[in-house]
Design a protein around this motif. Structure first.
Motif, PDB file in Angstrom:
ATOM      1  N   GLU A   1       0.812  -1.218   0.000  1.00 32.23           N
ATOM      2  CA  GLU A   1       0.000   0.000   0.000  1.00 32.23           C
ATOM      3  C   GLU A   1       0.848   1.272   0.000  1.00 32.23           C
ATOM      4  OE1 GLU A   1      -3.014   0.028  -0.582  1.00 32.23           O
ATOM      5  OE2 GLU A   1      -4.168  -1.524   0.440  1.00 32.23           O
ATOM      6  N   ASN A   2       2.038   1.211   0.596  1.00 27.21           N
ATOM      7  CA  ASN A   2       2.856   2.420   0.743  1.00 27.21           C
ATOM      8  C   ASN A   2       4.115   2.390  -0.112  1.00 27.21           C
ATOM      9  OD1 ASN A   2       1.018   3.398   2.652  1.00 27.21           O
ATOM     10  ND2 ASN A   2       2.109   2.388   4.339  1.00 27.21           N
ATOM     11  N   ALA A   3       4.172   1.494  -1.085  1.00 21.19           N
ATOM     12  CA  ALA A   3       5.340   1.397  -1.960  1.00 21.19           C
ATOM     13  C   ALA A   3       4.882   0.955  -3.346  1.00 21.19           C
ATOM     14  CB  ALA A   3       6.359   0.404  -1.397  1.00 21.19           C
ATOM     15  N   ASP A   4       5.670   1.293  -4.333  1.00 24.69           N
ATOM     16  CA  ASP A   4       5.351   0.895  -5.706  1.00 24.69           C
ATOM     17  C   ASP A   4       5.955  -0.483  -5.979  1.00 24.69           C
ATOM     18  OD1 ASP A   4       3.963   3.317  -6.526  1.00 24.69           O
ATOM     19  OD2 ASP A   4       5.917   4.298  -6.373  1.00 24.69           O
ATOM     20  N   ILE A   5       5.390  -1.474  -5.326  1.00 29.67           N
ATOM     21  CA  ILE A   5       5.861  -2.861  -5.442  1.00 29.67           C
ATOM     22  C   ILE A   5       4.645  -3.777  -5.487  1.00 29.67           C
ATOM     23  CG2 ILE A   5       7.199  -4.723  -4.376  1.00 29.67           C
ATOM     24  CD1 ILE A   5       8.802  -2.566  -2.899  1.00 29.67           C
ATOM     25  N   ARG A   6       4.656  -4.712  -6.412  1.00 26.89           N
ATOM     26  CA  ARG A   6       3.616  -5.735  -6.462  1.00 26.89           C
ATOM     27  C   ARG A   6       4.258  -7.094  -6.243  1.00 26.89           C
ATOM     28  NH1 ARG A   6       2.235  -9.426 -10.373  1.00 26.89           N
ATOM     29  NH2 ARG A   6       3.589  -9.527 -12.208  1.00 26.89           N
TER      30      ARG A   6
ATOM     31  N   MET B   1       7.187 -17.318  -5.860  1.00 29.14           N
ATOM     32  CA  MET B   1       6.800 -15.955  -5.504  1.00 29.14           C
ATOM     33  C   MET B   1       7.598 -14.986  -6.355  1.00 29.14           C
ATOM     34  SD  MET B   1       6.661 -14.021  -1.795  1.00 29.14           S
ATOM     35  CE  MET B   1       8.414 -13.610  -1.725  1.00 29.14           C
ATOM     36  N   LEU B   2       6.953 -13.907  -6.732  1.00 27.08           N
ATOM     37  CA  LEU B   2       7.576 -12.858  -7.531  1.00 27.08           C
ATOM     38  C   LEU B   2       7.382 -11.526  -6.829  1.00 27.08           C
ATOM     39  CD1 LEU B   2       7.182 -12.152 -11.317  1.00 27.08           C
ATOM     40  CD2 LEU B   2       6.249 -10.509  -9.705  1.00 27.08           C
ATOM     41  N   LEU B   3       8.410 -10.717  -6.823  1.00 30.05           N
ATOM     42  CA  LEU B   3       8.319  -9.319  -6.416  1.00 30.05           C
ATOM     43  C   LEU B   3       8.734  -8.465  -7.605  1.00 30.05           C
ATOM     44  CD1 LEU B   3       9.924  -9.088  -2.831  1.00 30.05           C
ATOM     45  CD2 LEU B   3       7.491  -9.037  -3.421  1.00 30.05           C
ATOM     46  N   GLN B   4       8.004  -7.401  -7.840  1.00 30.75           N
ATOM     47  CA  GLN B   4       8.307  -6.558  -8.990  1.00 30.75           C
ATOM     48  C   GLN B   4       8.055  -5.096  -8.665  1.00 30.75           C
ATOM     49  OE1 GLN B   4       5.887  -6.962 -12.720  1.00 30.75           O
ATOM     50  NE2 GLN B   4       7.873  -7.414 -13.636  1.00 30.75           N
TER      51      GLN B   4
ATOM     52  N   SER C   1      17.767  -6.894 -18.982  1.00 34.21           N
ATOM     53  CA  SER C   1      16.801  -6.258 -19.877  1.00 34.21           C
ATOM     54  C   SER C   1      16.478  -4.832 -19.459  1.00 34.21           C
ATOM     55  CB  SER C   1      15.506  -7.074 -19.927  1.00 34.21           C
ATOM     56  OG  SER C   1      14.893  -7.113 -18.649  1.00 34.21           O
ATOM     57  N   GLU C   2      17.060  -4.409 -18.340  1.00 33.17           N
ATOM     58  CA  GLU C   2      16.909  -3.035 -17.849  1.00 33.17           C
ATOM     59  C   GLU C   2      15.454  -2.664 -17.594  1.00 33.17           C
ATOM     60  OE1 GLU C   2      18.927  -0.411 -20.500  1.00 33.17           O
ATOM     61  OE2 GLU C   2      20.904  -1.256 -20.093  1.00 33.17           O
ATOM     62  N   GLN C   3      14.656  -3.652 -17.233  1.00 37.65           N
ATOM     63  CA  GLN C   3      13.284  -3.380 -16.857  1.00 37.65           C
ATOM     64  C   GLN C   3      13.235  -3.052 -15.367  1.00 37.65           C
ATOM     65  OE1 GLN C   3      10.337  -6.130 -18.411  1.00 37.65           O
ATOM     66  NE2 GLN C   3      11.831  -6.948 -19.855  1.00 37.65           N
ATOM     67  N   LEU C   4      12.041  -2.797 -14.867  1.00 41.90           N
ATOM     68  CA  LEU C   4      11.879  -2.548 -13.440  1.00 41.90           C
ATOM     69  C   LEU C   4      12.319  -3.775 -12.652  1.00 41.90           C
ATOM     70  CD1 LEU C   4       8.417  -0.762 -13.578  1.00 41.90           C
ATOM     71  CD2 LEU C   4      10.603   0.304 -13.028  1.00 41.90           C
ATOM     72  N   GLY C   5      12.832  -3.547 -11.446  1.00 49.37           N
ATOM     73  CA  GLY C   5      13.341  -4.637 -10.627  1.00 49.37           C
ATOM     74  C   GLY C   5      12.361  -5.783 -10.488  1.00 49.37           C
TER      75      GLY C   5
ATOM     76  N   CYS D   1      18.529 -17.221 -12.620  1.00 49.96           N
ATOM     77  CA  CYS D   1      18.604 -16.939 -14.054  1.00 49.96           C
ATOM     78  C   CYS D   1      17.546 -15.927 -14.467  1.00 49.96           C
ATOM     79  CB  CYS D   1      18.434 -18.235 -14.847  1.00 49.96           C
ATOM     80  SG  CYS D   1      19.843 -19.365 -14.773  1.00 49.96           S
ATOM     81  N   LEU D   2      16.347 -16.061 -13.905  1.00 52.16           N
ATOM     82  CA  LEU D   2      15.285 -15.103 -14.209  1.00 52.16           C
ATOM     83  C   LEU D   2      15.611 -13.727 -13.636  1.00 52.16           C
ATOM     84  CD1 LEU D   2      12.213 -17.419 -13.613  1.00 52.16           C
ATOM     85  CD2 LEU D   2      12.923 -16.447 -15.803  1.00 52.16           C
ATOM     86  N   ASP D   3      16.161 -13.703 -12.434  1.00 56.35           N
ATOM     87  CA  ASP D   3      16.600 -12.422 -11.862  1.00 56.35           C
ATOM     88  C   ASP D   3      17.589 -11.741 -12.803  1.00 56.35           C
ATOM     89  OD1 ASP D   3      15.065 -13.016  -9.644  1.00 56.35           O
ATOM     90  OD2 ASP D   3      16.769 -13.537  -8.357  1.00 56.35           O
TER      91      ASP D   3
END
Length: 295
Positions: free
Chosen positions: A18-23, A170-173, A151-155, A143-145
């Protein structure tokens, strides 16, 4: 958190800070995973690796904003020459390992050494896209990390596990700046979320439902949990597709097979479904110069 369910069905569940730009996204696969590995009776190490690929494919497919599918495929010089998991936007999944009959190792670097990992996004309408990264890390998650770093995308970070009975991930993005504009604070929040996630043990990832995992990791953070979505094993093979595959063969070769066998039976390597065709079924194939020829 609003969802307190502890059901471990085949499903994936999204959450937002809720308080960060993370999904985030957490997936657990039970019967869908077992259905796939039971078809081929893979060795334990291959079964676990295939489960990780399935979990990763689901996590990646949740990022699709269109109708289509995502394919995660590895080719290597090791004990598993090819391994592939495919998931579409409706979260229907299938997977296979080819040439792994003699695989004995349970180590990632022996099962898939000296190879490449390809992520293919294949929309029903529009341009197909593929990204490739070398398999130089010690696990699929790493490897996915590395792929997302290059690819210089968002973390984006992954945690994956499988044990032959259940697969999970689990994925964090990071998301584009919206709630937090300050770059230093965004970096601090991202590092904090990732550091807490690294404390998650494989057994917890496999045994705990998504809400429990979120509480275990982020009970001090305000999170929003979304309604879980079901995941299921579904092969997209069909009699029509198989017939079209036969239509690509020379008519003389089809004639020869019919004369020798009386009918032609083709198996789907993903689900073991058999499709049997008699001479009457194959008239369009046997007359390639006629208007009824299949294409």
């Amino acid at each position: 958190m609003t969802d307190t369910s502890t059901d471990l069905r085949d499903r994936t569940q999204r959450f937002l800070f809720e308080n960060a730009d993370i999904r985030g996204e957490a997936v657990q696969l039970d019967s869908a995973y077992r259905e796939i590995i039971d078809i081929h009776q893979y060795a334990p190490g291959v079964s676990r690796l295939l489960g990780e690929f399935m979990a990763a494919a689901v996590l990646l497919a949740t990022t699709l904003k269109f109708e289509g599918k995502l394919v995660l495929q590895a080719r290597s010089e090791g004990q598993v020459p090819l391994l592939m998991a495919e998931c579409d936007n409706a979260l229907r999944i299938r997977a296979i390992a080819r040439g792994a009959e003699q695989a004995t190792s349970e180590r990632f670097d022996q099962l898939l050494p000296g190879g490449t990992l390809a992520i293919t996004v294949d929309p029903t309408r529009g341009q197909r896209y593929q990204g490739i990264v070398p398999l130089t890390e010690d696990s699929l998650a790493h490897c996915l990390d590395a792929y997302f770093r290059q690819s210089e995308q968002l973390g984006t970070r992954f945690w994956l596990a499988a044990n032959g009975e259940r697969a999970a991930g689990m994925l964090l993005q990071q998301l584009p700046a919206n709630k937090v504009e300050d770059p230093a604070l965004r970096r601090e929040q991202w590092e904090h979320a990732g550091t807490l996630a690294t404390t998650l043990r494989e057994t917890e990832l496999l045994e705990l439902a998504a809400p429990e995992i979120m509480h275990r990791l982020y009970h001090e953070e305000p999170l929003r949990l979304f309604t879980p979505k079901p995941v299921r094993f579904k092969c997209n093979c069909s009699r029509e597709r198989t017939l079209n595959a036969l239509a690509s063969l020379p008519a003389a070769e089809v004639h020869e097979l019919l004369e020798e066998l009386g009918s032609i039976t083709m198996d789907c390597e993903f689900c073991n479904q058999q499709y049997c065709f008699t001479e009457s079924d194959l008239q369009a194939v046997l007359q390639p110069d006629e208007p009824g020829r299949l294409h």
